[in-house]
Design a protein around this motif. Structure first.
Motif: not given
Length: 189
Positions: A85-87, A128-141
């Motif tokens: 949530s903070k991130n 491009m769109l979905f790989s970007s989402f996975l990249f973003i998700l990695s920083y939350f994980v």
């Protein structure tokens, strides 16, 4: 071919999490364009996927045993939902509001169009769109937050955002013209 493979590998080894966006893009593009792609593109995608997997194996075998971790967050004792949530708030309100407020809704819209409306995925832009989402998700994980972390995804995100937003605007523009024309026809009778 060689230049693309070299560039992908340099990117993978330049930034720890780049293997996610590069590997995911290659995998999704290969999957979505299988029937249309020639053998050279299939071979390139397969080699990039292999490079990403090799990076992950090397990282797991040589970096993690020496104190590296998949969870780089400063305070791992904090519950995940609080850090998440903070991130999310930090990225949305301070660091990268463009990504949070445009990319994430666009991903949901594309999922809706592909899954519910049975629209054919666009191999390049959806990858491009979905790989970007996975990249973003990695920083939350990983529980990491900071200004420079999302910078690599702009190369993947901006073209797909412009492409799909232009499609959306075109649809709305055509509907508006159609509605205006119908009003004129109805009012003239």
């Amino acid at each position: 071919f060689i230049f693309a493979l070299l560039a992908a590998n340099l990117t993978i080894y330049y930034k720890e999490t780049a293997f996610i966006i590069i590997g995911a893009f290659a995998f999704l593009y290969l999957l979505l364009s299988w029937k249309q792609s020639d053998k050279k593109i299939k071979k390139l995608c397969a080699l990039v996927i292999l490079s990403s997997l090799i990076y992950l194996i090397v990282y797991g075998l040589y970096v993690m045993p020496k104190g590296g971790s998949f969870a780089h967050g400063k305070n791992l004792s904090t519950p995940f939902y609080i850090t998440f949530s903070k991130n999310l708030l930090n990225y949305a309100l301070i660091t990268d509001p463009l990504i949070i407020f445009i990319l994430l809704p666009l991903i949901l819209w594309r999922l809706y169009k592909i899954l519910a409306k049975r629209e054919k995925p666009d191999a390049l832009y959806d990858s491009m769109l979905f790989s970007s989402f996975l990249f973003i998700l990695s920083y939350f994980v990983l529980r990491v937050q900071g200004a420079p972390y999302f910078m690599p995804i702009y190369i993947f995100t901006l073209p797909s955002i412009f492409y799909f937003l232009s499609q959306l605007l075109q649809v709305f523009f055509i509907k508006a013209i159609h509605k205006k024309t119908m009003l004129k026809i109805c009012c003239q009778k």
